[in-house]
Design a protein around this motif. Structure first.
Motif, mmCIF file in Angstrom:
data_model
loop_
_atom_site.group_PDB
_atom_site.id
_atom_site.type_symbol
_atom_site.label_atom_id
_atom_site.label_comp_id
_atom_site.label_asym_id
_atom_site.label_seq_id
_atom_site.Cartn_x
_atom_site.Cartn_y
_atom_site.Cartn_z
ATOM 1 N N PRO A 119 2.837 6.559 10.694
ATOM 2 C CA PRO A 119 1.408 6.367 10.832
ATOM 3 C C PRO A 119 1.704 8.156 9.885
ATOM 4 C CG PRO A 119 1.816 5.733 13.187
ATOM 5 C CD PRO A 119 3.511 6.687 11.851
ATOM 6 N N LEU A 120 1.849 9.156 10.377
ATOM 7 C CA LEU A 120 1.597 10.325 9.693
ATOM 8 C C LEU A 120 1.989 10.683 8.462
ATOM 9 C CD1 LEU A 120 2.701 12.843 12.901
ATOM 10 C CD2 LEU A 120 0.315 12.276 12.255
ATOM 11 N N LEU A 121 3.139 9.865 8.260
ATOM 12 C CA LEU A 121 3.486 10.249 6.268
ATOM 13 C C LEU A 121 2.869 8.946 5.851
ATOM 14 C CD1 LEU A 121 7.681 10.075 6.991
ATOM 15 C CD2 LEU A 121 5.518 12.240 6.370
ATOM 16 N N ALA A 122 2.248 7.927 6.325
ATOM 17 C CA ALA A 122 1.237 7.277 5.913
ATOM 18 C C ALA A 122 -0.070 8.542 5.482
ATOM 19 C CB ALA A 122 0.794 6.195 6.039
ATOM 20 N N ILE A 123 -0.759 8.923 5.966
ATOM 21 C CA ILE A 123 -1.789 9.790 5.941
ATOM 22 C C ILE A 123 -1.758 10.401 5.429
ATOM 23 C CG2 ILE A 123 -3.307 11.404 7.231
ATOM 24 C CD1 ILE A 123 -2.508 9.792 9.549
ATOM 25 N N VAL A 124 -0.392 11.495 5.312
ATOM 26 C CA VAL A 124 -0.129 12.098 4.133
ATOM 27 C C VAL A 124 0.244 12.007 2.906
ATOM 28 C CG1 VAL A 124 1.870 13.836 3.395
ATOM 29 C CG2 VAL A 124 0.781 13.910 5.951
ATOM 30 N N THR A 125 0.872 11.183 2.370
ATOM 31 C CA THR A 125 0.890 10.015 0.887
ATOM 32 C C THR A 125 0.046 9.704 0.609
ATOM 33 O OG1 THR A 125 3.200 8.934 2.046
ATOM 34 C CG2 THR A 125 2.525 8.518 0.089
ATOM 35 N N ALA A 126 -1.223 9.271 1.338
ATOM 36 C CA ALA A 126 -2.076 9.081 1.058
ATOM 37 C C ALA A 126 -3.787 9.768 0.490
ATOM 38 C CB ALA A 126 -3.102 7.765 2.502
ATOM 39 N N PHE A 127 -2.797 11.287 0.717
ATOM 40 C CA PHE A 127 -3.614 11.722 0.785
ATOM 41 C C PHE A 127 -3.457 12.637 -0.426
ATOM 42 C CE2 PHE A 127 -6.271 12.376 4.910
ATOM 43 C CZ PHE A 127 -7.098 12.781 4.264
ATOM 44 N N ILE A 128 -2.155 12.534 -0.852
ATOM 45 C CA ILE A 128 -0.921 13.216 -2.227
ATOM 46 C C ILE A 128 -1.406 12.226 -3.339
ATOM 47 C CG2 ILE A 128 1.203 12.916 -3.296
ATOM 48 C CD1 ILE A 128 2.425 14.156 -0.481
ATOM 49 N N ILE A 129 -2.035 10.443 -2.502
ATOM 50 C CA ILE A 129 -2.472 9.500 -4.115
ATOM 51 C C ILE A 129 -3.410 10.028 -4.349
ATOM 52 C CG2 ILE A 129 -2.502 7.551 -4.571
ATOM 53 C CD1 ILE A 129 0.382 7.073 -3.855
ATOM 54 N N LEU B 165 -9.757 10.061 12.404
ATOM 55 C CA LEU B 165 -9.640 10.492 11.121
ATOM 56 C C LEU B 165 -11.012 10.222 10.374
ATOM 57 C CD1 LEU B 165 -7.484 11.299 9.127
ATOM 58 C CD2 LEU B 165 -6.747 9.089 9.532
ATOM 59 N N PHE B 166 -10.649 8.511 10.973
ATOM 60 C CA PHE B 166 -11.793 7.978 9.859
ATOM 61 C C PHE B 166 -13.512 8.546 9.814
ATOM 62 C CE2 PHE B 166 -10.299 3.483 8.186
ATOM 63 C CZ PHE B 166 -9.094 4.071 8.289
ATOM 64 N N GLY B 167 -13.592 9.097 10.722
ATOM 65 C CA GLY B 167 -15.378 10.136 11.533
ATOM 66 C C GLY B 167 -14.655 10.998 10.047
ATOM 67 N N ALA B 168 -13.988 12.093 10.186
ATOM 68 C CA ALA B 168 -13.150 13.456 9.070
ATOM 69 C C ALA B 168 -13.581 12.845 7.790
ATOM 70 C CB ALA B 168 -12.054 13.787 10.057
ATOM 71 N N ILE B 169 -12.863 11.991 7.706
ATOM 72 C CA ILE B 169 -12.837 10.955 5.917
ATOM 73 C C ILE B 169 -14.466 11.010 5.278
ATOM 74 C CG2 ILE B 169 -12.476 8.807 4.336
ATOM 75 C CD1 ILE B 169 -9.708 8.784 5.958
ATOM 76 N N SER B 170 -14.906 10.803 6.478
ATOM 77 C CA SER B 170 -16.544 9.716 5.967
ATOM 78 C C SER B 170 -17.447 11.295 6.248
ATOM 79 C CB SER B 170 -17.308 8.972 6.897
ATOM 80 O OG SER B 170 -15.998 7.701 7.258
ATOM 81 N N ALA B 171 -17.377 11.540 7.059
ATOM 82 C CA ALA B 171 -18.018 13.744 7.316
ATOM 83 C C ALA B 171 -17.448 13.968 5.662
ATOM 84 C CB ALA B 171 -18.145 13.801 8.667
ATOM 85 N N GLY B 172 -16.188 14.168 5.743
ATOM 86 C CA GLY B 172 -15.890 14.987 4.561
ATOM 87 C C GLY B 172 -16.273 14.501 2.977
ATOM 88 N N ALA B 173 -16.680 12.945 2.839
ATOM 89 C CA ALA B 173 -16.635 12.611 1.639
ATOM 90 C C ALA B 173 -17.642 13.516 0.818
ATOM 91 C CB ALA B 173 -16.268 10.783 1.646
ATOM 92 N N GLN C 98 -9.379 5.218 2.070
ATOM 93 C CA GLN C 98 -8.663 4.094 3.788
ATOM 94 C C GLN C 98 -7.911 3.694 3.355
ATOM 95 O OE1 GLN C 98 -12.758 3.962 5.088
ATOM 96 N NE2 GLN C 98 -13.690 5.665 5.406
ATOM 97 N N GLY C 99 -7.803 2.911 2.116
ATOM 98 C CA GLY C 99 -7.578 1.157 1.632
ATOM 99 C C GLY C 99 -5.891 2.243 1.763
ATOM 100 N N LEU C 100 -5.702 3.370 1.407
ATOM 101 C CA LEU C 100 -4.299 3.541 0.755
ATOM 102 C C LEU C 100 -3.057 3.558 2.421
ATOM 103 C CD1 LEU C 100 -4.024 6.309 -1.751
ATOM 104 C CD2 LEU C 100 -2.794 3.989 -1.654
ATOM 105 N N ILE C 101 -4.082 4.593 3.499
ATOM 106 C CA ILE C 101 -3.546 4.543 4.811
ATOM 107 C C ILE C 101 -3.264 3.099 4.672
ATOM 108 C CG2 ILE C 101 -4.347 5.547 7.342
ATOM 109 C CD1 ILE C 101 -5.903 7.366 5.854
ATOM 110 N N VAL D 77 0.777 1.668 6.536
ATOM 111 C CA VAL D 77 0.927 1.893 8.042
ATOM 112 C C VAL D 77 0.967 -0.144 7.591
ATOM 113 C CG1 VAL D 77 -0.316 1.331 9.805
ATOM 114 C CG2 VAL D 77 -0.619 3.683 8.815
ATOM 115 N N ALA D 78 0.115 -0.594 7.094
ATOM 116 C CA ALA D 78 1.128 -2.326 7.148
ATOM 117 C C ALA D 78 2.092 -2.729 6.885
ATOM 118 C CB ALA D 78 -0.500 -3.091 6.792
ATOM 119 N N ALA D 79 1.868 -1.886 6.092
ATOM 120 C CA ALA D 79 3.801 -2.278 5.386
ATOM 121 C C ALA D 79 4.893 -0.858 4.991
ATOM 122 C CB ALA D 79 4.087 -1.401 3.872
#
Length: 422
Positions: A38-48, A363-371, A389-392, A396-398
Motif C-alpha cells: 500500500p505504501l508503494l502504491a501511494i508513492v507510485t500514484a503520486f509519481i504518476i 489519507l483521503f481527507g488530506a487529499i481532499s483538503a490539499g486539492a 485516488q483512482g491510481l491508489i 492496491v487492488a492489483a
C-alpha cells in the motif's frame, strides 16, 4: 456442535497465525511486507500524478521550446509547487505553524492549523463509511449501499435533532447519534435479510436500496415535503443546539473540526475489538472466509449475514450523523456526499482492518483538503485529486503491478494466511 469444534474446523485459516506465535521477528517481517505494497502504491500514484501535472501544464511545453534543460527545470518546478501547495493545504506550513505557536497569537495559530483541522474534519465521515464497508468485507459481503444507508441515517438523525426539544446535550446528542445508527442499520439489514433468506445478491440489492433512499430523501425534503423547512428551500429545519457535536473552535465558523473525530477513533477501536476479541466477530470472519465450514461448525450463517449488514449500515449511518450534528446542522435535499462509494476504496486500501481504514481515511481527507489549495495556489485542476485516488485504488487492488514495478517477491501462502487474520 460447540464453539471448540468451530475453532477446530477453521484451523485451516488460522494455523499460520498460531504457528507464528512466539516468533515476533517473523511476524514483524510479515506485517512490514503487508504495509509495503500500500505504501508503494501511494508513492507510485503520486509519481504518476506528477507526470500528469507536467503534461497538462502549458508552461512546461513553453520551457521545452527554449531548451531541454529549461524544460526539465520547469517540470520539476511545477511538480514541486503543486505538491508543496498540496502538503500545506492538507497539513499546514510547518514554518508558519511554529511561528504562530511561538507568537502566542490565538488568531495566527488558528489560521496556521486550519489545514490540519480541515483534513481531520473531512476524514471523520470517511472513517465511519470505510469501517462500514470493511466490516461487510470481513463477513464476505460487498456492501455497495453505504451511500443509501448514509442518506437514511441522516434523515433519522436530523428528525431527532430538530423535533425533540428541551433535552440536555448529554441526552440529546447521544440520542441523535443512536438514531443515525438505527436508521442505517435498518436500511442495511434489509438486503442482508434478502441475501440470507433468498440468496439475492447483496450488490444488486444495496444498489437498488441506494436509489430508494435518494428518492425518499427528495420526497421528504423537497419544497412542501413533510421534513422541509417551510421557507421555500429544500432543506430540513436546523437541529437543536443540544444535538450539536462539540466544536474545537466554537467561535470560528470556518474551523469546523469537532468531537466527531474522537467518536470515529473510538468506534474504530470498538470495531477492532468486535472483530478480533469477541465470539460474534469470530463468527463474522468465519462466515466471510468459508460459509460452508461455518455452517458445518454450527454457526447460523443467515443470522450472521443479517447482523453483519445491519452493523455495516449502522456505521454508514454514523457517517451522516457526524456530518449533520458536527458540520451542517441540517440536511439538504440532494445530500449526496460520495462517502459511501469512496468507502469501498478505503476498505480496500486499509485491507479491511479498522486501523488500516483509519489511516486510509486520513489519507483521503488530506487529499481532499490539499486539492483545494493545489488548485488555488498552483492552479492545478482539482480533478488531479480523482486521478490520485483512482491510481491508489488500482495499485492496491492489483498488487501484482506494484510487485512487478519494484521487483518484489510474491508472498508465500503462509504469509497470506497470516495477513488474512490481521
Amino acid at each position: 456442535m460447540n464453539k471448540q469444534q468451530a475453532v477446530d474446523t477453521s484451523s485451516v485459516t488460522t494455523h499460520t497465525e498460531t504457528a507464528s506465535r512466539g516468533k515476533p521477528g517473523k511476524r514483524r517481517g510479515v506485517a512490514w511486507r503487508s504495509l509495503l505494497v500500500p505504501l508503494l502504491a501511494i508513492v507510485t500514484a503520486f509519481i504518476i500524478g506528477g507526470l500528469v501535472i507536467i503534461f497538462t501544464d502549458e508552461s512546461v511545453y513553453e520551457a521545452f521550446r527554449d531548451g531541454i534543460g529549461q524544460g526539465i527545470v520547469q517540470a520539476f518546478s511545477v511538480i514541486g509547487r503543486a505538491y508543496w501547495a498540496f502538503f500545506t493545504g492538507a497539513f499546514g506550513n510547518p514554518v508558519q505553524i511554529a511561528e504562530a505557536i511561538f507568537s502566542g497569537d490565538a488568531n495566527q495559530i488558528r489560521r496556521a492549523v486550519y489545514p490540519i483541522t480541515e483534513t481531520l474534519r473531512i476524514s471523520t465521515p470517511y472513517i465511519f463509511a470505510g469501517l462500514a464497508v470493511a466490516l461487510g468485507f470481513q463477513g464476505g459481503l460487498f456492501n455497495i449501499g453505504a451511500e443509501g444507508q448514509y442518506f437514511v441515517g441522516g434523515l433519522i438523525t436530523v428528525s431527532v435533532g430538530y423535533s425533540i426539544t428541551g433535552l440536555p446535550q448529554i441526552i440529546h446528542l447521544p440520542l441523535a447519534l443512536l438514531a443515525g445508527m438505527v436508521g442505517g442499520a435498518l436500511w442495511g439489514a434489509i438486503p442482508g435479510y434478502l441475501k440470507a433468506k433468498t440468496g439475492a445478491h447483496e450488490v444488486i440489492n444495496t444498489i437498488m436500496m441506494n436509489y430508494v433512499a435518494y428518492r425518499l430523501a427528495e420526497f421528504l425534503l423537497d419544497v412542501g415535503g413533510p421534513m422541509a423547512r417551510g421557507d421555500g428551500r429544500p432543506v430540513s429545519p436546523e437541529i437543536q443546539p443540544s444535538a450539536f457535536l462539540p466544536q474545537f473552535f466554537p467561535n470560528r465558523v470556518d474551523l469546523r473540526v469537532n468531537a466527531g473525530i474522537f467518536v470515529a477513533l473510538v468506534v474504530a477501536w470498538v470495531v477492532w475489538w468486535l472483530l478480533y476479541k469477541t465470539t460474534l466477530g469470530f463468527e463474522i470472519r468465519t462466515v466471510g472466509k468459508n460459509p460452508d465450514a461455518a455452517r458445518y461448525a454450527g454457526i447460523s450463517v443467515p443470522r450472521i449475514m443479517v447482523i453483519t449488514m445491519a452493523l455495516s449500515g449502522a456505521l454508514a449511518g454514523l457517517s451522516a450523523s457526524t456530518d449533520i450534528l458536527g458540520v451542517l446542522h441540517f440536511m439538504p435535499n440532494a445530500f449526496y456526499s460520495g462517502y459511501g462509494f469512496d468507502a469501498i476504496a478505503l476498505a480496500l486500501l486499509g485491507n479491511s482492518h479498522p486501523a488500516g481504514v483509519v489511516l486510509a481515511s486520513l489519507l483521503f481527507g488530506a487529499i481532499s483538503a490539499g486539492a483545494r489549495n493545489m488548485q488555488g495556489i498552483a492552479h492545478v485542476p482539482i480533478d488531479i485529486t480523482s486521478i490520485l485516488q483512482g491510481l491508489i485504488i488500482v495499485f492496491v487492488a492489483a498488487p501484482e503491478i506494484i510487485r512487478m514495478l519494484y521487483r518484489m517477491r510474491e508472498p508465500q501462502e503462509s504469509e497470506e494466511l497470516a495477513l488474512a487474520q490481521g
